[in-house]
Design a protein around this motif. Sequence first.
Motif, PDB file in Angstrom:
ATOM      1  N   SER A 115       0.859  -1.177   0.000  1.00  0.00           N
ATOM      2  CA  SER A 115       0.000   0.000   0.000  1.00  0.00           C
ATOM      3  C   SER A 115       0.894   1.225   0.000  1.00  0.00           C
ATOM      4  CB  SER A 115      -0.919   0.016   1.223  1.00  0.00           C
ATOM      5  OG  SER A 115      -1.583   1.264   1.341  1.00  0.00           O
ATOM      6  N   LYS A 116       0.495   2.252  -0.731  1.00  0.00           N
ATOM      7  CA  LYS A 116       1.298   3.464  -0.789  1.00  0.00           C
ATOM      8  C   LYS A 116       1.302   4.203   0.543  1.00  0.00           C
ATOM      9  CE  LYS A 116       0.816   4.343  -5.750  1.00  0.00           C
ATOM     10  NZ  LYS A 116       0.382   5.320  -6.780  1.00  0.00           N
ATOM     11  N   THR A 117       0.271   4.014   1.335  1.00  0.00           N
ATOM     12  CA  THR A 117       0.176   4.747   2.594  1.00  0.00           C
ATOM     13  C   THR A 117       0.503   3.887   3.809  1.00  0.00           C
ATOM     14  OG1 THR A 117      -2.204   4.244   2.653  1.00  0.00           O
ATOM     15  CG2 THR A 117      -1.524   6.347   1.669  1.00  0.00           C
ATOM     16  N   ALA A 118      -0.040   2.658   3.882  1.00  0.00           N
ATOM     17  CA  ALA A 118       0.152   1.834   5.076  1.00  0.00           C
ATOM     18  C   ALA A 118       0.262   0.362   4.708  1.00  0.00           C
ATOM     19  CB  ALA A 118      -0.998   2.055   6.060  1.00  0.00           C
ATOM     20  N   PRO A 119       1.403  -0.078   4.149  1.00  0.00           N
ATOM     21  CA  PRO A 119       1.585  -1.505   3.876  1.00  0.00           C
ATOM     22  C   PRO A 119       1.640  -2.297   5.179  1.00  0.00           C
ATOM     23  CG  PRO A 119       3.631  -0.322   3.591  1.00  0.00           C
ATOM     24  CD  PRO A 119       2.581   0.713   3.814  1.00  0.00           C
ATOM     25  N   SER A 120       1.225  -3.560   5.117  1.00  0.00           N
ATOM     26  CA  SER A 120       1.174  -4.370   6.336  1.00  0.00           C
ATOM     27  C   SER A 120       1.862  -5.702   6.115  1.00  0.00           C
ATOM     28  CB  SER A 120      -0.283  -4.599   6.761  1.00  0.00           C
ATOM     29  OG  SER A 120      -0.988  -5.311   5.764  1.00  0.00           O
ATOM     30  N   LEU A 121       2.358  -6.269   7.208  1.00  0.00           N
ATOM     31  CA  LEU A 121       3.022  -7.562   7.212  1.00  0.00           C
ATOM     32  C   LEU A 121       2.386  -8.396   8.315  1.00  0.00           C
ATOM     33  CD1 LEU A 121       5.386  -8.979   5.722  1.00  0.00           C
ATOM     34  CD2 LEU A 121       6.847  -8.279   7.620  1.00  0.00           C
TER      35      LEU A 121
END
Length: 267
Positions: free
Chosen positions: A71-77
């Motif tokens: 995500s350009k704003t808030a990637p998650s793992l």
Amino acid sequence: MALIPFPHSHPQPNPNPNPNPLQIHKFPQYTYIDALRWLPHVSTFTRHILLAAYDSDTSTPSLQTLNFSPSKTAPSLTPQASITAPSRITSLKVPSSPLSPSKALIAAATFSGSVLFCSADLINGSLSSEFSVPEKGFHLGPVSAIDLNENGSECVSVGEDGRINLVNSSEGRGFRRIFDSNGLVSYSSVKWASPVEFVTGAFGFGLHWWDHRKAGGAVALFKNNWTRGNASGIVHSVDIHPSRKHTCLEALRVLSLHGIFVGQNSM
């Protein structure tokens, strides 16, 4: 000593700014990370990461799969699945063109001298152990490096003990000894070059080219001394150009009295 002034310069605007600038995101982990790999791409919106981890609080090594949602704003793992490994992982490999991308084959070499083969079901989110090559008779000590061929049907392993072994991962049993230097040569890296050929890197800058159809030893040796005898080092990473015009690219770790030098050389 006098200082010579330089004329002031003003930064010029970039006439072609990058529309997709590099972004770096940090995902802190509570364990040591010994190795990691991307798993095959099976979804447009989610990528999967394979992680070799070590929990120092419980002395537990493990293999983990994680979901990466870009995500350009808030990637998650997000953690997906995990299994315990017999010991810490020294080398972790995934085939480049697996027979079944949604159920990826994983090969993990260990400090205890074994190789663990697992499968990651990327659709159902599970990670399971398929079989392992036991320590007895395989390597004397840690496995330095492994590599899977293109579809993952064969795995080659090398060690500081001077042994080179070939495992048929599609059959899931036993191994074949390709070569044993009896400790005269210590191998530190390995890379497939074709369905029947591979390259090994060793202590002392040595590169050996092998054809596992031919018994008795390497079919070619590449010897060079990048430090002219002033330092010692090992070939810790080998790669093969797809066209094979360049035999191999190697990364060198050289230890000398002046510190650590990292360089690259193509042959």
